[in-house]
Enzyme design. Structure first.
Site, short mmCIF file in Angstrom:
data_model
loop_
_atom_site.label_atom_id
_atom_site.label_comp_id
_atom_site.label_asym_id
_atom_site.label_seq_id
_atom_site.Cartn_x
_atom_site.Cartn_y
_atom_site.Cartn_z
N GLN A 49 0.83 -1.20 0.00
CA GLN A 49 0.00 0.00 0.00
C GLN A 49 0.87 1.26 0.00
O GLN A 49 2.07 1.19 0.23
CB GLN A 49 -0.90 0.00 1.24
CG GLN A 49 -0.12 -0.02 2.55
CD GLN A 49 -0.98 -0.33 3.77
OE1 GLN A 49 -2.19 -0.24 3.72
NE2 GLN A 49 -0.35 -0.71 4.87
N ASP B 83 -8.05 -4.48 15.06
CA ASP B 83 -7.85 -3.17 14.44
C ASP B 83 -7.28 -3.35 13.03
O ASP B 83 -6.52 -2.51 12.55
CB ASP B 83 -6.89 -2.34 15.32
CG ASP B 83 -6.86 -0.88 14.91
OD1 ASP B 83 -7.90 -0.37 14.46
OD2 ASP B 83 -5.79 -0.25 15.03
#
Lengths: 358, 358
Positions: free
Chosen positions: B137, B267
């Site tokens: 990413q 998370d």
């Protein structure tokens, strides 16, 4: 980045067919030293601008009337082709590609309400609930999917039903005991502060709203009931009264009568953005209110008010300077709070009379 | 609103001189049934589009390179003239006038990071602090004047230094006692959760971050210290350890070993926006994580995770449907929280094993 006029021309040549395939009519302007603007016009009234800058920035703007879902797919496909063609041309050597959501203009619903610090933000507005002009301002109540109804005064987001954080902050963030206390609210036409304080069993709350606020009250008592409950349905309750009067003469009268309050909450307006306090009468008005408020505030009382967006540091500094120019010495603290519908952090002030040792 | 082609022409004739006075070259396209597009080109590379729609919408777009303050004043003056001329022409009978802040494109700093529900919002970014591509990413840390440093993963705002509200929400909103507890964090590469829990004297916190998170950790431990403190400086502390491993094999190992936790905090990512759970492998992955997490969660333990933006109701509903498809029956509650830098309300889930009466 490309530095040659030849590159500009190569980009134009590479992208032209994409627009021409759409049956768009082309007009090209060549600045020589500033690159190209190509305008592509479609029969249905939509058009595209392709702006090619010589230092390597290529901007594509599409504008159409009535953007249906089909329209969006077409737009995506077209932009995909532009992106592909550019990557081919520069062998993938492109620094950044960015698409922004479409901006919707001219419809019944206006979704753009810039922040106090001037940023463009789009709200999830889906309904115009109330829209009236008073002699003083435009009053809108718009429905947001996530924030509930939002009160917007002359284009400024004032308060949404989601914004209990605002009301709590201007009441001292839960650190005060209002039981049996005398409270004065200046402004507060949305009824939020009054509604929350009345729950806390005060002795008496007096809210002074001018006729500027009358239409705000009318709108809010109908459409902002999550904020104000039933507290604006009557101007008088067991432990509160609402006076529809200018606050200056009321404050002067109270000061003359020697009437004193434990809390004064100023919810009139945000700190002015103007940075010329000597010229601007709003600053003078602000000091007058502060001076009169201090006159009706008990020695150990507290004065609460909103400041403004945390980024407007000059305006906040000027406000703090005004505090040293009051008739009596005061001290203050400030707190930064996230009010959901504001999309920016907001500063709140607590002001109190400096305690002197005698 | 004006309904005649004659009105379109009158608007064009009234506004033309304003642009011509600026020394701009005009090109006019007349659609007959869709009104006009007039393009005005200036020598310095800037240009204006004037789009006149027959039903009464007039749009003016100005585009220029290097918008200095002087440029903005010029723009305001030009738009003032357009507004005046329009009011004259229609004798003040104009429904709405609106100016939007300028959109800044192509600079070093990109201020536009759309919300999860696709709205255009401008941030007060003033510095690019970190900008790297990992094999997985793009990782950016941008500085916002009001929010501090903001972590942005592949264009999605992840967490800002102002966002303690996020960390508190995914830890159970202050209602849990972590003292002496066994805690498992899945993901959490920004270190916020780990930093806050370690303060609460847990027995042991294990954070499992995959190598996808490695560069996130590297960036955050340097530039998000208000969020993570010094907790990422070492992978091991008195009461915590960070494993850089894929969470699936770790969870399988713990399940096999019978290792149990009081709290599991996921998370990893927000709830997927895709609404085809049968086709999309991200939903399968999500259920696998949930199932394995339930296997390592004590009978009275709690599992916390983020959902998504409150407006993405379809995605949230689908997520809740997945919860009924786990190997063991679970119950859940959800809470909506305002995370300052998100500019939209965010949903958080608490999930626990259904207690059976024996």
């Amino acid at each position: 980045s490309f530095n040659l006029a030849a590159d500009c021309n190569a980009v134009l040549k590479a992208l032209q067919p994409i627009f021409q395939e759409q049956g768009m009519t082309e007009t090209v302007h060549n600045w020589e030293d500033h690159g190209y603007l190509a305008t592509y016009i479609k029969k249905n009234g939509s058009f595209a601008n392709l702006r090619i800058h010589p230092h390597g920035l290529v901007l594509v703007d599409l504008q159409s009337y009535n953007d249906h879902m089909k329209g969006r797919e077409e737009v995506d496909q077209l932009l995909n082709k532009v992106e592909e063609r550019m990557k081919e041309l520069f062998h993938g050597n492109i620094k950044r590609v960015k698409r922004l959501p479409a901006i919707l203009r001219g419809g019944v619903i206006d979704r753009y309400w810039p922040t106090a610090d001037g940023r463009l933000v789009e709200y999830d507005i889906d309904e115009v609930v109330y829209d009236e002009d008073s002699p003083f301002q435009n009053i809108k109540i718009l429905h947001s999917k996530q924030f509930g109804n939002i009160l917007i005064l002359s284009g400024d987001v004032n308060l949404a039903e989601s914004d209990l954080a605002y009301t709590q902050a201007i009441m001292g963030s839960g650190k005060e005991d209002y039981t049996g206390k005398e409270v004065l609210i200046l402004g507060g036409g949305d009824g939020g502060i009054l509604y929350e304080i009345v729950k806390l069993k005060p002795k008496m709350v007096t809210m002074v709203a001018s006729n500027i606020d009358q239409m705000v009250i009318d709108g809010c008592k109908k459409y902002m009931r999550k904020t104000c409950g039933d507290v604006l349905d009557n101007l008088k309750g067991e432990c509160y009264q609402v006076l529809i009067e200018d606050c200056i003469p009321v404050l002067k009268r109270y000061a003359k009568e020697g009437r004193m309050f434990d809390y004064v909450i100023n919810d009139l307006t945000a700190v002015p953005i103007s940075t010329s306090p000597e010229e601007d009468s709003t600053w003078e008005f602000l000091r007058l209110i502060l001076d009169l408020s201090m006159k009706v505030l008990k020695q150990d009382g507290k004065y609460f008010t909103q400041g403004n967006c945390i980024n407007l540091t000059d305006a906040l500094t000027l406000y703090e300077e005004q505090l040293s120019r009051l008739y009596c010495p005061v001290e203050f603290s400030k707190e930064t709070v996230c009010v959901p519908s504001y999309m920016e952090l907001w500063v709140f002030y607590t002001i109190w009379k400096k305690q002197t040792d005698i």
